[in-house]
Design an enzyme around this catalytic site. Sequence first.
Site, mmCIF file in Angstrom:
data_model
loop_
_atom_site.group_PDB
_atom_site.id
_atom_site.type_symbol
_atom_site.label_atom_id
_atom_site.label_comp_id
_atom_site.label_asym_id
_atom_site.label_seq_id
_atom_site.Cartn_x
_atom_site.Cartn_y
_atom_site.Cartn_z
ATOM 1 N N PRO A 17 0.834 -1.216 0.000
ATOM 2 C CA PRO A 17 0.000 0.000 0.000
ATOM 3 C C PRO A 17 0.866 1.263 0.000
ATOM 4 O O PRO A 17 1.880 1.330 0.703
ATOM 5 C CB PRO A 17 -0.807 -0.122 1.296
ATOM 6 C CG PRO A 17 -0.819 -1.581 1.608
ATOM 7 C CD PRO A 17 0.514 -2.104 1.134
ATOM 8 N N GLY A 20 0.225 3.902 4.633
ATOM 9 C CA GLY A 20 0.014 3.008 5.775
ATOM 10 C C GLY A 20 0.031 3.804 7.059
ATOM 11 O O GLY A 20 -0.079 5.038 7.055
ATOM 12 N N GLY A 22 1.936 4.302 10.980
ATOM 13 C CA GLY A 22 3.116 4.031 11.807
ATOM 14 C C GLY A 22 2.799 4.135 13.293
ATOM 15 O O GLY A 22 1.951 4.941 13.694
ATOM 16 N N ASP A 47 3.149 -0.209 10.355
ATOM 17 C CA ASP A 47 4.608 -0.197 10.489
ATOM 18 C C ASP A 47 4.987 -0.135 11.964
ATOM 19 O O ASP A 47 4.691 0.839 12.644
ATOM 20 C CB ASP A 47 5.181 1.023 9.762
ATOM 21 C CG ASP A 47 6.697 1.080 9.857
ATOM 22 O OD1 ASP A 47 7.355 0.518 8.971
ATOM 23 O OD2 ASP A 47 7.217 1.668 10.838
ATOM 24 N N TYR A 52 10.231 -0.357 19.113
ATOM 25 C CA TYR A 52 9.108 0.468 19.584
ATOM 26 C C TYR A 52 8.427 -0.149 20.810
ATOM 27 O O TYR A 52 7.618 0.508 21.462
ATOM 28 C CB TYR A 52 8.043 0.670 18.497
ATOM 29 C CG TYR A 52 8.532 1.323 17.225
ATOM 30 C CD1 TYR A 52 9.780 1.928 17.139
ATOM 31 C CD2 TYR A 52 7.729 1.351 16.089
ATOM 32 C CE1 TYR A 52 10.224 2.514 15.973
ATOM 33 C CE2 TYR A 52 8.162 1.934 14.910
ATOM 34 C CZ TYR A 52 9.412 2.508 14.855
ATOM 35 O OH TYR A 52 9.841 3.082 13.675
ATOM 36 N N LYS A 77 10.797 -4.271 12.226
ATOM 37 C CA LYS A 77 12.220 -3.994 11.956
ATOM 38 C C LYS A 77 13.104 -4.677 12.991
ATOM 39 O O LYS A 77 12.738 -4.744 14.171
ATOM 40 C CB LYS A 77 12.488 -2.483 12.004
ATOM 41 C CG LYS A 77 11.480 -1.667 11.225
ATOM 42 C CD LYS A 77 11.799 -0.194 11.200
ATOM 43 C CE LYS A 77 10.625 0.613 10.676
ATOM 44 N NZ LYS A 77 9.573 0.909 11.675
ATOM 45 N N HIS A 110 16.757 -1.993 10.850
ATOM 46 C CA HIS A 110 16.328 -0.674 11.334
ATOM 47 C C HIS A 110 17.347 0.435 11.075
ATOM 48 O O HIS A 110 16.981 1.574 10.781
ATOM 49 C CB HIS A 110 16.019 -0.768 12.833
ATOM 50 C CG HIS A 110 15.046 0.247 13.325
ATOM 51 N ND1 HIS A 110 14.119 -0.010 14.295
ATOM 52 C CD2 HIS A 110 14.842 1.541 12.980
ATOM 53 C CE1 HIS A 110 13.401 1.068 14.530
ATOM 54 N NE2 HIS A 110 13.825 2.030 13.742
HETATM 55 P P1 NDP Z 1 4.930 11.800 11.620
HETATM 56 O O1 NDP Z 1 5.652 12.662 10.660
HETATM 57 O O2 NDP Z 1 3.963 10.776 11.135
HETATM 58 O O3 NDP Z 1 4.196 12.808 12.613
HETATM 59 C C1 NDP Z 1 3.436 12.372 13.693
HETATM 60 C C2 NDP Z 1 2.994 13.608 14.481
HETATM 61 O O4 NDP Z 1 2.087 14.396 13.710
HETATM 62 C C3 NDP Z 1 2.296 13.249 15.758
HETATM 63 O O5 NDP Z 1 2.686 14.218 16.718
HETATM 64 C C4 NDP Z 1 0.822 13.409 15.416
HETATM 65 O O6 NDP Z 1 0.108 13.776 16.579
HETATM 66 C C5 NDP Z 1 0.842 14.518 14.406
HETATM 67 N N1 NDP Z 1 -0.207 14.414 13.376
HETATM 68 C C6 NDP Z 1 -0.528 13.320 12.644
HETATM 69 N N2 NDP Z 1 -1.498 13.613 11.755
HETATM 70 C C7 NDP Z 1 -1.796 14.911 11.935
HETATM 71 C C8 NDP Z 1 -2.720 15.781 11.328
HETATM 72 N N3 NDP Z 1 -3.530 15.362 10.348
HETATM 73 N N4 NDP Z 1 -2.774 17.069 11.748
HETATM 74 C C9 NDP Z 1 -1.956 17.503 12.750
HETATM 75 N N5 NDP Z 1 -1.072 16.723 13.383
HETATM 76 C C10 NDP Z 1 -0.986 15.429 12.966
HETATM 77 O O7 NDP Z 1 6.022 11.141 12.606
HETATM 78 P P2 NDP Z 1 6.558 9.706 12.936
HETATM 79 O O8 NDP Z 1 7.940 9.859 13.418
HETATM 80 O O9 NDP Z 1 5.614 8.990 13.831
HETATM 81 O O10 NDP Z 1 6.662 8.938 11.542
HETATM 82 C C11 NDP Z 1 5.661 8.055 11.065
HETATM 83 C C12 NDP Z 1 6.101 6.606 11.205
HETATM 84 O O11 NDP Z 1 7.349 6.372 10.556
HETATM 85 C C13 NDP Z 1 6.376 6.162 12.645
HETATM 86 O O12 NDP Z 1 5.225 5.999 13.416
HETATM 87 C C14 NDP Z 1 7.178 4.909 12.411
HETATM 88 O O13 NDP Z 1 6.312 3.838 12.065
HETATM 89 C C15 NDP Z 1 8.059 5.330 11.233
HETATM 90 N N6 NDP Z 1 9.370 5.842 11.694
HETATM 91 C C16 NDP Z 1 10.489 5.097 11.368
HETATM 92 C C17 NDP Z 1 11.743 5.499 11.736
HETATM 93 C C18 NDP Z 1 12.911 4.674 11.358
HETATM 94 O O14 NDP Z 1 14.022 4.910 11.876
HETATM 95 N N7 NDP Z 1 12.767 3.708 10.479
HETATM 96 C C19 NDP Z 1 11.964 6.736 12.514
HETATM 97 C C20 NDP Z 1 10.740 7.473 12.791
HETATM 98 C C21 NDP Z 1 9.515 7.032 12.378
HETATM 99 P P3 NDP Z 1 -1.101 12.876 17.184
HETATM 100 O O15 NDP Z 1 -0.592 11.460 17.315
HETATM 101 O O16 NDP Z 1 -1.393 13.533 18.489
HETATM 102 O O17 NDP Z 1 -2.227 12.998 16.202
#
Ligand code: NDP
Length: 285
Positions: A17, A20, A22, A47, A52, A77, A110
């Site tokens: 997809p 997705g 996270g 993801d 985590y 991961k 990772h």
């Molecule tokens: P994101 O860029 O997805 O941002 C998440 C933040 O944005 C949260 O604070 C959330 O708050 C807020 N948010 C989400 N949707 C909205 C919206 N529509 N309007 C306003 N605020 C919003 O950050 P992530 O770091 O979580 O990245 C996504 C995924 O990527 C992770 O969950 C993980 O699965 C993966 N990841 C992988 C990494 C790696 O090293 N491989 C490192 C970092 C992330 P709230 O929850 O309060 O809505």
Amino acid sequence: MSSSIPTVTLNNGVQMPLLGFGVFQVPGEQTEQVVTDALAAGYRAIDTASAYGNEEAVGRAIAKSGIPREELFITTKMWIQHTGEDTAKREFDKSLGLLGLDYLDLYLIHQPLGDYYSSWHAMQKLHGEGLIKAIGVSNFYPDRLIDLITHNDIVPAVNQIETHPFFQRADYQQLMRAHGVQIESWGPLAEGKNHLFTNPVLAEIGAGYGKSVAQVVLRWLTQRQVVAIPKSVRPERMAENLNVFDFQLTGDEMARIAALDTGTTVLFDHHDPEMVKWLGGRRVD
Ligand code: NDP
């Protein structure tokens, strides 16, 4: 797969997809409900990562959902403390067990740190045994990715890297495409850094379509064929973040967003020796 979410075809024919969900930084005790809500909102790709600490809760939500396994796309991961193929294999078995699954759709290394060649060798074997549909990497900068490709049998299907309007990775996406590696964005919303959610360019573009900044960003990524996995603990934002396939950004709008690129991380610098040391010292039980 849910019909409303487009897919990309990985280098081994597996469908993934384009959008997705996270679960980084979702607390263990909240994760089961959050993933239940995400599946109810329509997400089919989840993801997670052993680092985590919430794989078991993700597994409970999957089991409870009753959604047929083949409609789901589950990624986890391998953390970097494990050395040797046997340890890597045990780490895989542990994650699979916590998730309550009998195969993974995507398994990623990772970080490009530690003994990841052994991890890759183990993952190649697990893939051959049909226990993982696709194997890939995360946080690999171009030099590490090309090195891994050059010295191994299987080309990673995916490289999950920080990608958002302030760190766009357009050149790197081209290089990956040339090698058959699908780019996947982590931090698609830059975790809100650099005042992303009030950025005037993104807000103005969104206003023209009745869309939020988050929707513009997720549309921009998926329109570039970048897989995105936004995280939110709020059901209304989960739905908002999925609702990006009913409008299309123009070439001019894509160019205006391209101009926001700073060419550098706003979250984790994997070339920073202090960061490498910190990551290397993290232990996942
Ligand atoms: P994101 O860029 O997805 O941002 C998440 C933040 O944005 C949260 O604070 C959330 O708050 C807020 N948010 C989400 N949707 C909205 C919206 N529509 N309007 C306003 N605020 C919003 O950050 P992530 O770091 O979580 O990245 C996504 C995924 O990527 C992770 O969950 C993980 O699965 C993966 N990841 C992988 C990494 C790696 O090293 N491989 C490192 C970092 C992330 P709230 O929850 O309060 O809505």
